[in-house]
Design an enzyme around this catalytic site. Sequence first.
Site: not given
Length: 394
Positions: A124, A130, A156, A285, A353, A356-357, A380, A382
């Site tokens: 499309l 778009g 596509i 952790r 987050q 972390g690292g 499909e 925005t």
Amino acid sequence: MDRLLPTPEAYELLELTRELADGELAPRVDDFEARGEFPREVIRTIGRAGLLGLPYPEEVGGAGQPYEVYLQVVELLASRWLAVAEAVSVHTLSCYPVYAHGGEQLRKLLPDMLGGELLGAYCLSEPQGGSDAASLATKAVLDGETYLVTGTKAWITHAAAADFYNVFCRTGVPDGGDRRSEEGAAGAIRYIPGAAGISCLLADAATPGIAPQAPEKTMGLRSSPVAQIAFDAAPVPADRLVGPLGGGFKIAMEALDSGRLGIAACAVGLAQGALDYAVAYAREREQFGRSILDFQGIRFMLADAATGIAAARALVLAAARLKDAGRPYSAEAAKAKLFATDTAMRVTTDAVQVLGGYGYVADHPVERYMREAKVLQIVEGTNQIQRLVVAKSL
Ligand code: COS
């Protein structure tokens, strides 16, 4: 999680999907993402297991499953490998025009399309159009019994991997009366701008003059290469017209209503995958002498993620149940796509987050999830287009 499914068969289907997801998808995803290679064989396996035609009736080669079940299958696949779930969703979308609007001849192709051997793509968007889909410029000129299609399609999915394309293009529309006179000579055809001048053609990927271009270098979803497709007077038989002349835009929009639910389900699965990973990581952790799961800063992030995912899933399933009941669901699909994909973006960002690292490096999948979530807010339609659809319904 405890799913409510409508039939015992649906529970079996979800169990089969879980086995495939764990056995076939999870072990391969990192390699294929790193290589940017489309997993055609994995998709074939998925197809042979019956997962490529789930929401279509059995008499045309589908599995006769309600949309609400199909979407939960897509969700589960997405939690392991988004590109595969997206492939199922895009393929299912690509079968819709022929299923819903194809004549008897075209519908004979459905068993092959739904059986998993043939993969579909949906053409499309164009480089200059778009969101404004009705501005598309690809032109099909009738030459005897053949349309010669010229133009460029963009973004596509499955460009180079697909076996068939739905090509939305300007065929022109009859200038009053029938397209052909009784003698069979071509009647006057007018090329008009806007939605009313667009038709849908079903093209074989092997057609001369159809050339997928080099894949785009994308931020994520790399095992699902997207590319432009160039059409240079590509001959498509006139009997490959799907639905009425000038009826293509409505077909495109209808198909997208259902496709947007597929993308929304992908988003729910992706977010669930990110949350599950973040919870497992946080449990192990330790900082300041204890599991970081003990800290409220982490707990609240995870609780918000779980709540958002549950709300997104509920919106997706509510829209699906309207569709299953044959009721209008266009605005509900737009709400589900908007909310679920925004939720996936937030949840995957928070999952990074929590790690972390470690969340920022490729040793863990959450950075991939975060990159993949971004595209779901775009494809499909925005999320700004989804808001237009919702606003129009008000
Ligand atoms: N189902 C059936 N018909 C629909 C429809 C739907 N969901 N949405 C619109 N239509 C029909 C309208 O009824 C109208 O027909 P009539 O003229 O007979 O009334 C026709 O299509 C044109 O509709 P409209 O004027 O609303 O079209 P617009 O050009 O304003 O476009 C948006 C509407 C913006 C919603 C549409 O262009 C769109 O969805 N854009 C995003 C495209 C997209 O999702 N691209 C992703 C490509 S696939 S990766």
